[in-house]
Motif scaffolding. Structure first.
Motif: not given
Length: 400
Positions: A163-188
């Protein structure tokens, strides 16, 4: 040949042994030793008597913690560990992997929604991050797991490393995507895409969680979601009463485990996520979660084994409900609802839906609107539950 038997006189086994030819000095030492032994024995007797009296003062109470999947049962048990147990320190390290899995699962659901809803990302560079998540068939398969459960999450060290390896592999993508307005729209559209209630909490704390020395806080553990499988017994002492609380999985496939625990129960705590009025079951997308909870409540309360058992109803996740009512209409999912879309009217409606299930008017039922991740509120409610159980015990004893 004749046989003879000899009888050896062993004396009275309860009388102290007196050696033959005992000298006065030996007798003096023996008597002193016997006095000390008697004094020690009397002290043990007093201690055992005190322990028995203390135990007699304590009473055991057996509670069942029931409810549909994701209603908040495990969160209540975590709160009991904080309030009346040894806290969460023993499991803090293990919950790190659960937090990572929760975050990965949340972002996987959000990126799937972008594709399923036909949206386009607002930040062009985020397309590469979206494609990275789309390569993951599922978080479970990526971690080579059939299911995420409390048992697996707590015991499997390999799962922690993976889980730690998979998280570290994707953490930069998670941070970038969470700042995207479209992802926030999907959250709604969280209810429609099966997003966990704690997704926003963890994604908002992504920088803190991504630190190399990260260790989950109590709040992180309370927010973390992991499935319960089978039956688990938990013991807590509350005001001199030992509570045995049985937590059983709420998933439909787990409910057959419930019946054997119905016998000799002091009370049932039934939990329903009142915020789930617009959601469907993970195991059956054609069934509304709130409707399932009401039907399940009906079945339990009118079970012949439960006729004389008190029921404590927790209508949970009121914090999520309050937020959801700002953009979702209850009547769209419950056409029978005729009130306004305000919190007080909605909660009164759903409370009555549950109370109408009782076939007997003599049933003792207590209702609490809960925010299970709020420790301050849960302290008050746990104290109230203890009062209810004690009062019901006195009622059964004919003392009130």
């Amino acid at each position: 040949m004749a046989h003879s038997t000899a009888t050896i006189d062993m004396g009275d086994p309860l009388r102290p042994y007196i050696p033959p030819n005992e000298t006065p000095e030996e007798k003096k030492k023996r008597i002193q030793h016997e006095k000390l032994a008697k004094k020690h024995s009397e002290a043990i007797d007093r201690q055992l008597k005190a322990e028995k009296e203390e135990k007699d003062k304590q009473k055991d109470a057996k509670l069942l913690l029931l409810g549909s999947s994701e209603s908040g049962k495990t969160t209540v048990l975590k709160q009991l560990k904080i309030i009346h147990g040894k806290g969460l320190e023993a499991e803090r390290q293990q919950y790190r992997r659960i937090v990572y899995i929760n975050i990965l699962t949340a972002m996987k659901a959000l990126t799937n929604a972008v594709t399923d809803l036909g949206y386009k990302l607002k930040i062009e560079n985020n397309q590469q991050h979206l494609e990275k998540f789309q390569k993951l068939t599922s978080i479970k398969e990526s971690l080579n797991c059939n299911s995420f459960t409390i048992q697996a999450a707590m015991k499997d060290q390999k799962l922690d490393d993976d889980a730690l390896d998979l998280y570290r592999e994707h953490v930069d993508s998670i941070k970038a995507l969470w700042n995207d307005p479209t992802i926030k729209k999907c959250y709604n559209s969280a209810s429609e895409i099966g997003l966990q209630d704690s997704a926003k909490y963890f994604l908002d704390n992504i920088d803190r969680i991504s630190k190399s020395d990260y260790l989950p806080t109590d709040e992180d553990i309370l927010q973390a979601r992991v499935r319960t499988v089978g039956v688990a017994e938990h013991k807590f002492e509350i005001n001199r009463t030992i509570y045995r609380i049985y937590d059983v999985g709420g998933h439909r496939s787990q409910r057959h485990f419930w019946a054997p625990y119905f016998d000799d129960v002091d009370a049932i705590i039934f939990m329903a996520a009142v915020s789930a009025f617009d959601q469907t079951l993970e195991e059956d997308i054609d069934v509304n979660r709130m409707t399932d909870s009401i039907q399940l409540f009906d079945t339990i309360c009118n079970n012949p084994l439960m006729i004389n058992t008190s029921v404590i109803l927790f209508l949970n996740k009121i914090d999520i409900l309050q937020n959801k009512l700002t953009f979702t209409q209850v009547k769209d999912y419950f056409p029978d609802y005729k009130g306004n879309n305000k919190f007080s009217s909605v909660t009164k409606f759903f409370q009555q839906q549950f109370l109408d299930c009782f076939e007997s008017e003599d049933k003792h039922t207590y209702v609490h609107f809960t925010h299970a991740t709020d420790t301050k509120q849960m302290r008050v409610i746990v104290a109230s539950v203890n009062d209810i159980v004690q009062r019901e015990n006195l009622r059964e004893s004919g003392l009130i």
